[in-house]
Design an enzyme around this catalytic site. Structure first.
Site, PDB file in Angstrom:
ATOM      1  N   GLY A  36       0.837  -1.414  -0.104  1.00 52.63           N
ATOM      2  CA  GLY A  36       0.012   0.005   0.065  1.00 52.63           C
ATOM      3  C   GLY A  36       0.724   1.207  -0.007  1.00 52.63           C
ATOM      4  CB  ILE A  42       2.894   2.190   4.674  1.00 50.11           C
ATOM      5  CG1 ILE A  42       1.925   3.234   5.617  1.00 50.11           C
ATOM      6  CG2 ILE A  42       4.117   2.136   5.711  1.00 50.11           C
ATOM      7  CD1 ILE A  42       1.296   2.908   6.824  1.00 50.11           C
ATOM      8  NE  ARG A  91      -5.969  -6.098  -0.852  1.00 50.73           N
ATOM      9  CZ  ARG A  91      -7.229  -5.548  -0.609  1.00 50.73           C
ATOM     10  NH1 ARG A  91      -8.152  -6.265  -0.311  1.00 50.73           N
ATOM     11  NH2 ARG A  91      -7.149  -4.246  -0.434  1.00 50.73           N
ATOM     12  CB  ILE A 144       5.414  -0.964  10.507  1.00 51.23           C
ATOM     13  CG1 ILE A 144       5.908  -1.057   8.959  1.00 51.23           C
ATOM     14  CG2 ILE A 144       6.975  -0.436  11.254  1.00 51.23           C
ATOM     15  CD1 ILE A 144       6.268   0.102   8.117  1.00 51.23           C
ATOM     16  NE  ARG A 165      -3.522  -2.017  13.856  1.00 49.90           N
ATOM     17  CZ  ARG A 165      -3.433  -0.791  13.811  1.00 49.90           C
ATOM     18  NH1 ARG A 165      -1.998  -0.488  13.471  1.00 49.90           N
ATOM     19  NH2 ARG A 165      -4.145   0.190  13.507  1.00 49.90           N
ATOM     20  CD  GLU A 194       0.138  -2.617  20.188  1.00 47.35           C
ATOM     21  OE1 GLU A 194      -0.412  -1.473  20.224  1.00 47.35           O
ATOM     22  OE2 GLU A 194       0.652  -3.028  19.196  1.00 47.35           O
ATOM     23  CG  HIS A 253       1.077   1.003  17.928  1.00 52.50           C
ATOM     24  ND1 HIS A 253       0.033  -0.191  17.828  1.00 52.50           N
ATOM     25  CD2 HIS A 253       0.811   1.649  16.689  1.00 52.50           C
ATOM     26  CE1 HIS A 253      -0.729   0.189  16.684  1.00 52.50           C
ATOM     27  NE2 HIS A 253      -0.326   1.022  16.192  1.00 52.50           N
ATOM     28  CB  ILE A 254       6.001   5.360  18.263  1.00 48.74           C
ATOM     29  CG1 ILE A 254       7.416   4.335  18.204  1.00 48.74           C
ATOM     30  CG2 ILE A 254       5.883   5.380  19.795  1.00 48.74           C
ATOM     31  CD1 ILE A 254       8.645   5.122  18.406  1.00 48.74           C
ATOM     32  N   GLY A 255       4.617   4.133  15.139  1.00 46.43           N
ATOM     33  CA  GLY A 255       5.045   4.497  14.000  1.00 46.43           C
ATOM     34  C   GLY A 255       4.693   5.563  13.279  1.00 46.43           C
TER      35      GLY A 255
HETATM   36  C1  DGY Z   1      -2.435   3.387  12.527  1.00 47.06           C
HETATM   37  O1  DGY Z   1      -2.634   4.576  11.922  1.00 47.06           O
HETATM   38  O2  DGY Z   1      -3.082   2.531  12.089  1.00 47.06           O
HETATM   39  C2  DGY Z   1      -1.458   3.366  13.475  1.00 47.06           C
HETATM   40  O3  DGY Z   1      -1.174   2.009  13.592  1.00 47.06           O
HETATM   41  C3  DGY Z   1      -1.804   3.701  14.776  1.00 47.06           C
HETATM   42  O4  DGY Z   1      -2.947   2.881  15.337  1.00 47.06           O
END
Ligand code: DGY
Length: 321
Positions: free
Chosen positions: A156, A158, A178, A236, A238, A267, A286-288
């Site tokens: 996607g 990212i 996919r 990065i 889930r 988490e 979880h600071i992406g």
């Molecule tokens: C997102 O934007 O999905 C991040 O993982 C924060 O939940």
């Protein structure tokens, strides 16, 4: 009765004030403590819109309870905390925060890859522990990223932003998605692979996919066996993408080298989680997307989406199944 927006996490005043211009606002009073479920359900009973985070589960119980709800505005690009199909059936709009966080999230993924490859966490601890006595020929010797083969699972925006960064490192970039992304293949010089091929060929495997029933547990005993013994997994996406007990086993059995994770299944991670005792596993909380500028953009997008829904206009970033 006034229209009410329930905000499930404390947000900067400048954003709350904007909501106050078009609705009554009920804001949970903590930035780090999620709203207890009971309070969330109770306070969403008379809400028109809820601004949620990944901590709030939006499910049948929620919809049965929040009978005036018109919109669920999620402060995240991921929306696996929301039953979107059910929301559609109930005529409730769901929005998320795509695009504004793409570059920042890819940047964190890249940071994790370099940090794991060059053993930076171990190196910092080594110095802090007073263990640095001399230069050593192979002291904390790590793995090169430049010139390596990187496999991106989930192409996607990212995934694409990650691939763009790899160009400067002269990497061979593979991807599995996919569906084929022909434009990305041409523009970014990335090559499609089946999942097995991707696992087989990559020195680094990077998960940027959304969590869905199809992607849940995709990294498991079987898939780890297909990876190189020297490979590092970066997640990065889930936590649910990885079967954690299988990852621990794969690292202990030296089937793969290590992992760097922005997300874990439950988490916050528990103090006694085995990952926290493993040098080969890096975990960050979880600071992406967590740069100030990006978090500001995400919150502003939520405020704008809420305003659109409240005034019965099309939201800016609706989630569509
Ligand atoms: C997102 O934007 O999905 C991040 O993982 C924060 O939940």
């Amino acid at each position: 009765m006034n229209e009410k927006v329930l905000v499930a996490r404390q947000l900067p005043e400048k954003f709350i004030n904007q909501i106050k211009e078009y609705a009554e606002v009920d804001v949970w009073n903590s930035e780090l403590e999620p709203m207890p479920r009971e309070a969330f359900l109770e306070r969403s009973q008379d809400a028109t819109i809820v601004i949620t985070t990944l901590s709030e589960q939006i499910d049948e119980e929620f919809f049965n309870n929040a009978t005036r709800i018109k919109g669920v505005v999620n402060l995240a690009v991921g929306f696996d905390n929301i039953d979107v199909k059910l929301a559609e059936e109930k005529g409730v709009v769901v929005t998320n925060t795509p695009e504004v966080l793409t570059e920042t999230t890819a940047e964190l993924g890249f940071t994790l890859m370099l940090t794991a490859a060059r053993r930076i966490v171990e190196a910092v601890q080594y110095v802090h522990n007073g263990e640095w006595k001399s230069w050593g020929p192979y002291l904390l010797a790590g793995k090169d990223v430049h010139g390596s083969t990187v496999g991106i699972y989930g192409m996607g925006s990212i995934g694409e932003a990650f691939a763009r960064r790899l160009k400067g490192f002269n990497c061979k970039v593979l991807y599995h998605n996919r569906s084929r992304k022909e434009e990305a293949e041409q523009q970014l010089n990335v090559e499609y692979r089946t999942m097995d091929e991707l696992l087989n060929e990559s020195d680094f495997v990077v998960c940027t996919a959304p969590l869905t029933p199809e992607t849940k547990g995709i990294f498991n005993r079987e898939t780890f066996k297909k990876m190189k013994n020297s490979a590092i997994l970066i997640n990065i996406g889930r936590g649910g993408h990885i079967v954690e007990s299988d990852l621990i086993e794969a690292i202990e059995q030296q089937e793969i080298l290590g992992a760097a994770l922005d997300v874990v299944e439950n988490e916050p991670i528990s103090d006694d989680h085995p990952f926290l005792k493993m040098d080969q596993v890096i975990v960050v909380p979880h600071i992406g997307s967590s740069s100030i500028a990006t978090r500001d953009k995400m919150v502003q997008l939520c405020v704008d989406n809420a305003k659109q829904i409240m005034s019965k206009q099309d939201p800016i970033t609706p989630v569509k199944l």
